[in-house]
Design an enzyme around this catalytic site. Structure first.
Site, PDB file in Angstrom:
ATOM      1  N   TYR A  26     -14.852 -11.166  -1.223  1.00  0.00           N
ATOM      2  CA  TYR A  26     -15.658  -9.996  -1.528  1.00  0.00           C
ATOM      3  C   TYR A  26     -16.858  -9.906  -2.465  1.00  0.00           C
ATOM      4  O   TYR A  26     -17.863  -9.451  -2.203  1.00  0.00           O
ATOM      5  CB  TYR A  26     -14.584  -8.959  -2.319  1.00  0.00           C
ATOM      6  N   ARG A  68       0.796  -1.145   0.007  1.00  0.00           N
ATOM      7  CA  ARG A  68       0.030   0.115  -0.025  1.00  0.00           C
ATOM      8  C   ARG A  68       1.025   1.232   0.010  1.00  0.00           C
ATOM      9  O   ARG A  68       0.351   2.324   0.369  1.00  0.00           O
ATOM     10  CB  ARG A  68      -1.044  -0.139   1.056  1.00  0.00           C
ATOM     11  N   ARG A  80      -2.987   6.323   0.591  1.00  0.00           N
ATOM     12  CA  ARG A  80      -3.568   7.490   1.364  1.00  0.00           C
ATOM     13  C   ARG A  80      -2.525   8.305   2.375  1.00  0.00           C
ATOM     14  O   ARG A  80      -2.927   9.467   3.001  1.00  0.00           O
ATOM     15  CB  ARG A  80      -4.934   7.360   2.253  1.00  0.00           C
ATOM     16  N   ASP A  83      -6.270  -2.138  -8.211  1.00  0.00           N
ATOM     17  CA  ASP A  83      -7.185  -2.767  -6.938  1.00  0.00           C
ATOM     18  C   ASP A  83      -7.134  -4.204  -7.218  1.00  0.00           C
ATOM     19  O   ASP A  83      -7.665  -4.672  -8.506  1.00  0.00           O
ATOM     20  CB  ASP A  83      -8.403  -2.204  -6.635  1.00  0.00           C
ATOM     21  N   ARG A 107      -6.578  12.339  -4.923  1.00  0.00           N
ATOM     22  CA  ARG A 107      -7.842  12.044  -4.352  1.00  0.00           C
ATOM     23  C   ARG A 107      -8.704  13.126  -3.977  1.00  0.00           C
ATOM     24  O   ARG A 107     -10.237  12.844  -4.251  1.00  0.00           O
ATOM     25  CB  ARG A 107      -7.543  11.488  -3.233  1.00  0.00           C
TER      26      ARG A 107
END
Ligand code: 1CP
Length: 351
Positions: free
Chosen positions: A147, A22, A26, A71, A35
């Site tokens: 998912y 990652r 963020r 992703d 973003r």
């Protein structure tokens, strides 16, 4: 070649390579700036933006590898199940794929719908120095299925876990369909220019040894074989799989990604010397002060010990609120301290 590819293959290298899961995300203000102007799906689907985000952590921290910004849920998108990123919840599908009928209806992924990923890869490869590796990735069939069947992130995943026992044939069909798409997807990423493939089986820890053997392992083996046919190394990150390292090793992958729950010294003694290890700093170490981070990094280097088959990483993704200085201390410490663990071995001295 790059330090990362060399470490995957066990070639002699002067220090331990580092990248972090990652890393394109963020915790970076430059990611947040993009973003703030675009939603997550636009960022994924626009090759110029995805390429720029992929390169951000390399520019700031000089990591040894870039991982393509994408992703694991783009595969369901290419199977006709697009997702939305819901605030506070995570990625969610409009409809769960949780019945025999919905699994039978499901299409194998149409990989041409993922051309934007392959375009991002070419853009990044053109800009990335040759001594940095570019990592492509896919979710493992089991993790993507968690998912799809739950319709999004879930606390206990009882629907997919129940399906293992109530309708194993349908679940196997879902794994089969996912695996076929994933194989084509990773092969196309390799054609577009990635140097290494990582497979994320992030939710493997929901399984028992037996159900891992039945619903994940055979599919992982097929994916590893397909990547190796292309002469590209493959890293398997099977989170929560520390008690089945023997099974993970049997996939014939080049590298096992290890979470923070087990010392690398122990993993090394279990899996032996012919496979590389990636990991496994507890991501919360990055909330500590400079000295503590340095000490923890050195302890981890010692735990692996001398040798060329260690890739430094966190045991899972970096948290979004980690201070940037902490990441810099981590990278600097690995670069300064790891050469001590790469002594030439006797054979090299005398050859
Ligand atoms: O800005 C935002 O709010 C989006 C947050 C975000 C990001 C930055 C998501 C949503 N995905 C990503 C990028 C991403 N996802 C990468 C980029 C490359 C890098 O590592 O830098 C990668 C490799 C992934 C893979 C991924 N997505 C995994 C497996 C890896 C892992 O860390 O375990 C999983 C489980 C996902 C699903 C997903 N996508 C996004 C979120 C928040 C989640 C997790 C949801 C959950 O908690 O279940």
């Amino acid at each position: 070649m790059s330090l990362l590819v060399d470490a995957c293959l066990g070639h002699s290298i002067p220090r331990t390579p580092i990248w972090i899961m990652r890393q394109a995300g963020r915790y970076l203000p430059e990611y947040q700036a993009i973003r703030g102007r675009h939603d997550f799906l636009t960022m994924l689907h626009t090759p110029e933006l995805a390429a720029k985000i992929t390169l951000q952590p390399i520019r700031r921290f000089d990591f040894d590898a870039a991982i393509i910004f994408s992703d694991i849920l783009v595969i369901p998108e290419a199977m006709g199940h697009p997702f939305q990123l819901k605030d506070g919840l995570g990625p969610c599908f409009e409809e769960a794929v949780d019945s025999c009928e919905s699994i039978e209806k499901l299409l194998v992924a149409d990989i041409t719908q993922l051309n934007y990923v392959f375009e991002s890869i070419s853009l990044v490869r053109n800009e990335l120095d040759k001594d940095k590796a570019l990592i492509g990735f896919s979710g493992a069939p089991w993790t993507i299925a968690t998912y799809l069947v739950e319709g999004g992130p879930h606390k206990d995943h009882r629907r997919i876990r129940g399906l293992m026992y109530s309708d194993p044939a349908s679940l196997s069909l879902l794994m089969e369909k996912l695996t076929r798409g994933i194989i084509e997807y990773v092969k196309e990423q390799i054609r577009a220019g990635v140097d290494v493939i990582q497979i994320f089986d992030t939710n493997a820890g929901l399984l028992t040894r037996n159900t891992f053997e039945r619903f994940s392992l055979p599919y992982l083996k097929r994916i590893v074989a397909a990547v190796k046919e292309e002469k590209v190394p493959v890293i398997l990150f099977v989170k929560g799989g520390n008690s089945w390292l023997d099974l993970i090793k049997s996939t014939n992958g080049d590298v096992i990604g290890i979470d923070w729950a087990i010392p690398l010294s122990e993993v090394r003694s279990i899996v032996g010397e012919n496979i590389s290890l990636q990991g496994n700093l507890d991501p919360t170490v990055l909330y500590a002060n400079r000295n503590t981070i340095r000490n923890e990094v050195i302890e981890l280097l010692k735990s692996y010990g001398t040798g060329h088959r260690h890739i430094f990483n966190l045991g899972h993704g970096i948290f979004p609120d980690v201070p940037l200085d902490a990441v810099q201390v981590l990278v600097d410490t690995v670069k300064e301290e790891s050469p001590k663990f790469h002594f030439l071995d006797k054979d090299e001295i005398f050859s």
